[in-house]
Scaffold this motif. Sequence first.
Motif, short mmCIF file in Angstrom:
data_model
loop_
_atom_site.label_atom_id
_atom_site.label_comp_id
_atom_site.label_asym_id
_atom_site.label_seq_id
_atom_site.Cartn_x
_atom_site.Cartn_y
_atom_site.Cartn_z
N THR A 1 0.84 -1.20 0.00
CA THR A 1 0.00 0.00 0.00
C THR A 1 0.87 1.25 0.00
O THR A 1 2.07 1.19 0.33
N ARG A 2 0.28 2.36 -0.38
CA ARG A 2 0.98 3.64 -0.34
C ARG A 2 1.43 3.95 1.09
O ARG A 2 2.55 4.41 1.32
N ALA A 3 0.57 3.67 2.06
CA ALA A 3 0.91 3.92 3.46
C ALA A 3 2.13 3.10 3.88
O ALA A 3 3.00 3.59 4.60
N PHE A 4 2.22 1.86 3.42
CA PHE A 4 3.36 1.02 3.77
C PHE A 4 4.65 1.59 3.17
O PHE A 4 5.68 1.63 3.83
N ARG A 5 4.57 2.04 1.92
CA ARG A 5 5.76 2.64 1.28
C ARG A 5 6.20 3.90 2.02
O ARG A 5 7.40 4.10 2.24
#
Length: 180
Positions: free
Chosen positions: A89-93
């Motif tokens: 996910t974008r949040a993980f990146r």
Amino acid sequence: MMDPSHERAKQPVSAALAGPYGHPFHPILVTVPIGAWAGSLVFDIASHLVHDPAFLAQGAMWLIALGVLGALAAGVVGFLDLFAIPPGTRAFRVGLVHMTLNLLVTVAYAANFLWRHAGHAPGAGVGGGMLTLNAVSFVVLGVSGYLGGKLAYRYGVRVADEATQAEGFVSTHRPPGPTD
């Protein structure tokens, strides 16, 4: 309808270690390194403005050490918070970049502490290289802090869901009725 992976990022991997739902420990713990490193930068700058800079140079060195210890504690619980975010996910990146920058900053401050501890002359002010390393590290810390804020305030990582948050906005004031 909320995506279940988004809901997962709001729950702690371990409430005992990372803080219970809605009360993560990471944002509390990061205040230690941020405050210590901000103070060390102020002391470094002030050491160039006073006649006897030794106490400021020594204080900055120990503030840097305190910040490194605080960063290690904050990093452990931050790592647990990262595990709550679904991979891919974008949040993980953003979380990975946030973690990487924090690791780099912590290593830079640890190196700065060792440099000061090993080769700093008593009674002298902080050298230009040490001051520059402190300032650059602090700027990178600011970028990482921005990303941490994005994780919490934009993506809602480890933040209570909207239904839980709505409880705080229910009026406790009772409208006047016919018996009042």
